[in-house]
Structures are given as C-alpha cells and as structure tokens.
Design a protein around this motif. Sequence first.
Motif, short mmCIF file in Angstrom:
data_model
loop_
_atom_site.label_atom_id
_atom_site.label_comp_id
_atom_site.label_asym_id
_atom_site.label_seq_id
_atom_site.Cartn_x
_atom_site.Cartn_y
_atom_site.Cartn_z
N GLU A 180 0.82 -1.21 0.00
CA GLU A 180 0.00 0.00 0.00
C GLU A 180 0.86 1.26 0.00
O GLU A 180 0.51 2.25 -0.64
CB GLU A 180 -0.93 -0.01 1.21
N ALA A 181 1.99 1.21 0.71
CA ALA A 181 2.88 2.36 0.75
C ALA A 181 3.46 2.65 -0.64
O ALA A 181 3.63 3.81 -1.03
CB ALA A 181 4.01 2.11 1.75
N PHE A 182 3.74 1.60 -1.39
CA PHE A 182 4.22 1.78 -2.76
C PHE A 182 3.08 2.27 -3.65
O PHE A 182 3.28 3.17 -4.47
CB PHE A 182 4.77 0.46 -3.29
N ALA A 183 1.90 1.67 -3.49
CA ALA A 183 0.75 2.02 -4.33
C ALA A 183 0.38 3.49 -4.17
O ALA A 183 -0.04 4.15 -5.14
CB ALA A 183 -0.44 1.13 -3.98
N GLU A 184 0.51 4.02 -2.96
CA GLU A 184 0.20 5.43 -2.71
C GLU A 184 1.07 6.36 -3.55
O GLU A 184 0.68 7.49 -3.84
CB GLU A 184 0.39 5.75 -1.22
#
Length: 256
Positions: A180-184
């Motif tokens: 999720e941190a990458f997707a953000e």
Amino acid sequence: MKTICAMQPYLFPYLPYFQLAKEVETFWVLDDVQFIRRGWMNRNRILLNGNPHQVTFPLAKAPRDALVCDMRLADQFQEAMGRLERTVEHAYGSTIGYSRVKELLEPLKNPASDSFLDVTLHCLQACFEILGLSTKLRLSSELNLSTELRGQDRIVEICQSVNATRYVNPIGGQSLYDAEAFAEKGIELFFLKGALAPYPQVGCSEFQPGLSILDVFAHLKPNEISLMMDSYELITKGNQPVCNEPRPPETCRVLS
C-alpha cells in the motif's frame, strides 16, 4: 511502465540475483548504504568435494558504519585469490564450464582497483554478459538521496527519483515492504521467487542448491543456463502469480 530493483552488490551471487536483473530495466546498486558485516557481499559458497564450501574475498578493516562505497580490498587480497584459484580448479577443473569460471576469476588476481565496489561491479557486468543481460547497472549514490532515508522509505524514494512504476524485490523481502505504501506513490510492488531446479554437479550424489553463480557456469551449457534463468515466478504481496503482459494463463511467469 518502468521496472527497477535495488540491491547491495555481491561478488558472484547465486542465480536468483541474476533472475532479478533479467526482470528489470535498471538494476540500482545500493552503494551508499552501510556495508553488512559477516554477510554475503564478500562471501559465497562453491561446491568442493561434493559439499558446499565457503569462500571469502578479504576486505580491509573499516569503521563499523562504513558504506559499501568505502570498502577496500585487503592487502592480502591477491594472495587469497591465488589460493581461491587453486581451490576452484580442484572443485571445477573437470567440469564443462571450468574455462568460463577461470576467465571470470582471472581479473581478481591483479585487480585494477582496490575498491570493493569497483571489483564487484566489474564481476557483475561480466556475469551479465555471459547471461546475455542488457540490464543497466546504476549506483544509488548518483541520486543524492537523503542519508536519513532508511529501508522501505529509501526504496520508494529511489523509485520516485527515476520515475519507476514497478519495483521488484527478492521473495525474502516480503515482510519488509508494504504494498500500500508503494501504491500510494503510484508504484506496483512485486516479489521474485527463484526456482533453483536441480542440475548434475560433479562428485555430488545429492543436489546442493543456492551456491554461487560460478557453480552454475561450471556445470551447465549456455542453453541450459538460459532455461534456468527463466525458471522463476513473479508474485504480489498476497502470493499471487503475476503475468507481466496479456498472455494465456498457462504462460504466466511461473516457469519452475
């Protein structure tokens, strides 16, 4: 779509390291991070008398917080390489690929630089050429990132700095990264799971996996190595196989 990875430099690492390089466009070498002591950057294993045998590329003493780019070869490095050459001849002298392995080690007998990083990059590039990899090797220090960035934050920043939209990491790092941190940040996160398929090893009745790429070069023909390089799967955080482009499900990169 731009795909990258970022790894510490290793001398003659095992096959999945190079499978990772095959999967990306640019391989960012982490040279501005702390050198991992008693790790595998300057150590590896070859097959000797049918058993795994650890070899070490000796480095000069350095402060505990020394960066990878600061590490230097030990004064006795050339002497140690002479011993290693004799060990490798004993280990692989009768194999079909011994001449290839010997050629890779030859520059280490009289290295052009005492920089661990320079020597390692030279060896990695030589392996890339043997494996037919066009992947670019770049240094993370070129990006001038903040020294305060650590772990996942540093990787995300590298991706953003080079406009990468896909990041691939070895499977062992699943617990370190949050998709999720990458997707953000608009980055897809994948993990590469290498398949170390057994192959005949000289003087060995039971296959010994996970050895240096030198073992692969010694025992396999180029076409066999090419097949090994394709034997991996790309998965998401939830362990789901991923197809890199539209294709029938049976040809998704799950070639183990």
